[in-house]
Design a protein around this motif. Structure first.
Motif, PDB file in Angstrom:
ATOM      1  N   PHE A 143       0.799  -1.215   0.000  1.00 33.82           N
ATOM      2  CA  PHE A 143       0.000   0.000   0.000  1.00 33.82           C
ATOM      3  C   PHE A 143       0.842   1.281   0.000  1.00 33.82           C
ATOM      4  O   PHE A 143       0.299   2.371  -0.038  1.00 33.82           O
ATOM      5  N   GLY A 144       2.169   1.145   0.101  1.00 31.11           N
ATOM      6  CA  GLY A 144       2.977   2.336   0.297  1.00 31.11           C
ATOM      7  C   GLY A 144       2.661   2.956   1.638  1.00 31.11           C
ATOM      8  O   GLY A 144       2.355   4.137   1.748  1.00 31.11           O
ATOM      9  N   GLY A 145       2.716   2.148   2.691  1.00 30.14           N
ATOM     10  CA  GLY A 145       2.250   2.498   4.024  1.00 30.14           C
ATOM     11  C   GLY A 145       2.866   3.764   4.580  1.00 30.14           C
ATOM     12  O   GLY A 145       3.858   4.283   4.052  1.00 30.14           O
ATOM     13  N   PRO A 146       2.313   4.289   5.680  1.00 29.98           N
ATOM     14  CA  PRO A 146       2.767   5.573   6.216  1.00 29.98           C
ATOM     15  C   PRO A 146       4.117   5.525   6.901  1.00 29.98           C
ATOM     16  O   PRO A 146       4.668   6.560   7.236  1.00 29.98           O
ATOM     17  N   GLY A 147       4.702   4.319   7.078  1.00 30.07           N
ATOM     18  CA  GLY A 147       5.959   4.245   7.822  1.00 30.07           C
ATOM     19  C   GLY A 147       5.732   4.604   9.277  1.00 30.07           C
ATOM     20  O   GLY A 147       4.651   4.389   9.821  1.00 30.07           O
ATOM     21  N   TYR A 148       6.771   5.158   9.901  1.00 31.29           N
ATOM     22  CA  TYR A 148       6.641   5.555  11.298  1.00 31.29           C
ATOM     23  C   TYR A 148       6.412   7.063  11.376  1.00 31.29           C
ATOM     24  O   TYR A 148       7.054   7.835  10.682  1.00 31.29           O
ATOM     25  N   GLY A 149       5.543   7.480  12.250  1.00 32.74           N
ATOM     26  CA  GLY A 149       5.247   8.896  12.406  1.00 32.74           C
ATOM     27  C   GLY A 149       3.857   9.088  12.971  1.00 32.74           C
ATOM     28  O   GLY A 149       3.232   8.159  13.483  1.00 32.74           O
ATOM     29  N   ILE A 150       3.348  10.301  12.843  1.00 32.44           N
ATOM     30  CA  ILE A 150       2.056  10.617  13.445  1.00 32.44           C
ATOM     31  C   ILE A 150       0.920   9.873  12.744  1.00 32.44           C
ATOM     32  O   ILE A 150      -0.066   9.467  13.391  1.00 32.44           O
ATOM     33  N   GLY A 151       1.050   9.639  11.424  1.00 27.94           N
ATOM     34  CA  GLY A 151       0.023   8.872  10.716  1.00 27.94           C
ATOM     35  C   GLY A 151      -0.042   7.441  11.216  1.00 27.94           C
ATOM     36  O   GLY A 151      -1.134   6.885  11.405  1.00 27.94           O
ATOM     37  N   ALA A 152       1.127   6.837  11.432  1.00 27.38           N
ATOM     38  CA  ALA A 152       1.168   5.475  11.961  1.00 27.38           C
ATOM     39  C   ALA A 152       0.592   5.430  13.374  1.00 27.38           C
ATOM     40  O   ALA A 152      -0.098   4.473  13.745  1.00 27.38           O
ATOM     41  N   THR A 153       0.865   6.451  14.163  1.00 33.14           N
ATOM     42  CA  THR A 153       0.337   6.507  15.527  1.00 33.14           C
ATOM     43  C   THR A 153      -1.184   6.540  15.523  1.00 33.14           C
ATOM     44  O   THR A 153      -1.841   5.809  16.273  1.00 33.14           O
ATOM     45  N   ILE A 154      -1.768   7.377  14.675  1.00 35.13           N
ATOM     46  CA  ILE A 154      -3.227   7.459  14.587  1.00 35.13           C
ATOM     47  C   ILE A 154      -3.814   6.138  14.111  1.00 35.13           C
ATOM     48  O   ILE A 154      -4.831   5.665  14.637  1.00 35.13           O
ATOM     49  N   LEU A 155      -3.165   5.510  13.128  1.00 33.87           N
ATOM     50  CA  LEU A 155      -3.656   4.238  12.594  1.00 33.87           C
ATOM     51  C   LEU A 155      -3.667   3.156  13.670  1.00 33.87           C
ATOM     52  O   LEU A 155      -4.664   2.441  13.849  1.00 33.87           O
ATOM     53  N   VAL A 156      -2.564   3.020  14.383  1.00 28.78           N
ATOM     54  CA  VAL A 156      -2.447   1.955  15.380  1.00 28.78           C
ATOM     55  C   VAL A 156      -3.375   2.216  16.567  1.00 28.78           C
ATOM     56  O   VAL A 156      -4.032   1.295  17.073  1.00 28.78           O
TER      57      VAL A 156
END
Length: 279
Positions: A143-156
């Motif tokens: 998917f070309g994921g968000p990697g690590y960062g604020i987007g990943a934090t919101i997702l998890v």
């Protein structure tokens, strides 16, 4: 004693209140006592030379929090993450809960399926997402994921707290009579009009109840941010850093009062809206 015993026998509510008084007293001492200690220690300071806690009243910690831009930015970022997680959970939970309560014939099975992730270890789930979001990981390659960062934090965090939103909404929909939906359809209302005029007013208290969990848990979380947040800092990380490396417990306590005050304001706003009384 005989007269007192007969009086309690005639008034079972008083007898029940007597049985619950000890647990309630322990809850008040343990919970409110801990908050009181937190608030008191937030007004202490640390000696910059010896590192000892100075148990004298001071507003220095709160003055630093209010004047330093970094703490305002972290607070706003934490609020944004908590609000985003709550909105995502509402958007996902409403159709899922509606399907569970009104469409599916396997309601109990689906409820168990929703509860099952809560039985797994928090750390296991967080590190599983770390593997999924890693560079060249499954989500990154597909998917070309968000990697690590604020987007990943919101997702998890949305994944972590979604069951806490689904279950109250599911309970609210269980109380919604099917006859109301049928009457709305008989009167010619389309699906969107039925949702706005019939379903949503019934669901609002349940949504507020679920948001209390998702918002507060996201606001104070620091483990997920440590694992998938990259360089992102939220309030929980600042508290953890000042307890650990900085060894400044009073300042950590002062920072920890921020989410407490935010949640108090939020709960007062929800209570004023009357949503809690309808639960």
């Amino acid at each position: 004693m005989t007269s007192l015993g007969s009086y309690l026998h005639r008034h079972p509510r008083l007898r029940l209140a007597g049985l619950l008084s000890a647990p309630l007293l322990w809850l008040v001492v343990a919970y409110l006592g801990a908050l009181a200690v937190l608030l008191v220690s937030a007004f202490w300071t640390v000696n910059g030379f010896t590192g000892d806690v100075v148990r004298e009243f001071s507003l220095a910690n709160f003055r630093t929090i209010l004047t330093e831009e970094v703490y305002r930015n972290v607070t706003l970022r934490s609020l944004g993450v908590a609000a985003s997680v709550t909105v995502i959970c509402v958007v996902l939970a409403v159709p899922m809960a509606f399907f569970m309560a009104k469409v599916s014939r396997f309601k109990n099975t689906l409820v168990i399926a929703i509860l099952t992730p809560l039985w797994a270890s928090y750390l296991v789930k967080a590190y599983a997402w770390r593997i999924l979001l890693a560079n060249d990981g499954p989500m990154d390659s597909v998917f070309g994921g968000p990697g690590y960062g604020i987007g990943a934090t919101i997702l998890v965090l949305s994944y972590m707290w979604l069951p806490y939103m689904i279950l109250p909404i599911h309970a609210g929909l269980e109380r919604l009579p099917d006859s109301l939906l049928e009457a709305s359809a008989d009167l010619g209302a389309r699906g969107g009009r039925t949702f706005r005029s019939v379903v949503l007013p019934v669901l609002l208290p349940s949504i507020f109840a679920g948001s209390i969990f998702t918002f507060s848990l996201s606001l104070g979380d620091y483990i997920t941010v440590q694992i998938v947040g990259g360089k992102t800092q939220l309030i929980g990380n600042l508290v953890y850093a000042n307890i650990g490396a900085a060894n400044n417990l009073p300042f950590a306590a002062a920072i920890a009062t921020i989410p407490v005050l935010i949640m108090v304001v939020y709960l007062l706003a929800v209570r004023r809206s009357g949503a809690l009384e309808e639960l």
